[in-house]
Design an enzyme around this catalytic site. Sequence first.
Site, PDB file in Angstrom:
ATOM      1  N   HIS A 191     104.269 -18.800  52.996  1.00 21.30           N
ATOM      2  CA  HIS A 191     105.468 -19.453  53.543  1.00 21.30           C
ATOM      3  C   HIS A 191     106.511 -19.670  52.442  1.00 21.30           C
ATOM      4  CE1 HIS A 191     102.325 -20.965  56.483  1.00 21.30           C
ATOM      5  NE2 HIS A 191     103.223 -20.440  57.296  1.00 21.30           N
TER       6      HIS A 191
ATOM      7  N   SER B 160      96.396 -17.068  54.140  1.00 18.02           N
ATOM      8  CA  SER B 160      96.496 -17.498  55.539  1.00 18.02           C
ATOM      9  C   SER B 160      96.153 -18.986  55.620  1.00 18.02           C
ATOM     10  CB  SER B 160      95.497 -16.694  56.377  1.00 18.02           C
ATOM     11  OG  SER B 160      95.223 -17.351  57.591  1.00 18.02           O
ATOM     12  N   SER B 161      96.775 -19.656  56.595  1.00 14.99           N
ATOM     13  CA  SER B 161      96.458 -21.078  56.793  1.00 14.99           C
ATOM     14  C   SER B 161      94.985 -21.249  57.147  1.00 14.99           C
ATOM     15  CB  SER B 161      97.304 -21.652  57.931  1.00 14.99           C
ATOM     16  OG  SER B 161      98.664 -21.455  57.653  1.00 14.99           O
TER      17      SER B 161
END
Length: 272
Positions: free
Chosen positions: A31, A178-179
């Site tokens: 992000h 990735s989260s």
Amino acid sequence: MEVVDHLRQVSKLDLGRIALVPTMGALHQGHAELIRRAKQLSDSVLVSIFLNPLQFDDPADLEKYPRTPESDIAIALEAGAKVLWVPEHNEIYPGSIEKIDAGLVGSLYEGAMRKGHFEGVLAVVKRLFDLTNPTSAIFGEKDFQQLFLIKQLVANLDLDIEIVAVPTVRQANGLAISSRNVRLSPQDLKVALVISRALTNASQMQSVDQMAQVLNQILASEPGFKTEYAVIIDETDFSLATDATVRKRGLVAGWVNGVRLIDNIPMTGATR
Ligand code: PAF
């Protein structure tokens, strides 16, 4: 950076050209990269955090989705966001919720595995666009099918928004950030490395058949990984690639110890 829970708390006039970075929170370096790219394209970067229930077919998955509000603020600030907008459900969905048809491509792969997922993604993205009126919106290539469908939405509705794609951010060992990775143990993380290893090896093959074979063989060699799909597609329409396909991409989805992971890379090989 301003942190707001309703858009009426910011004067959009002061923001100039807005680059929107839509997220569901649990921000990470992927992000941060989207925000940094957005900063190059705009006067103000507006990051939204909205855990969109409409795109989760499995309520347990929504429940388990990581929530990290404090580190979200730190990451957005550090990467250069001007506004961090964390709307309530009612601001996004004030009335009845209308999903948006994701078409044929939306019914394949991720769309086939997660019924209604893309219709929910498109509904929220369209709503975020309507509310923020950005000149550009930034999305990661990690969700390659989502990126395709958002570009298609913008083209179909003739929206004046530039959709900007940012390559997947990876750890030095190749794992796509990735989260969901926070739900993996150190042992699971080692298992998950099979995905980028398989994709990278496949991408160096000469023919599409060899690419598909190497991809599936390497994934199958890791007992801790359960493949859901592993395919070489044509980037222009998500049909299965042939040797004549100019832009091919390997897509993988699968499970490591109850955590669903996806990844993709361009299949450059020797055929290009
Ligand atoms: O990619 C995501 O995080 C989500 O699907 C998005 C685009 C923010 C829509 O909820």
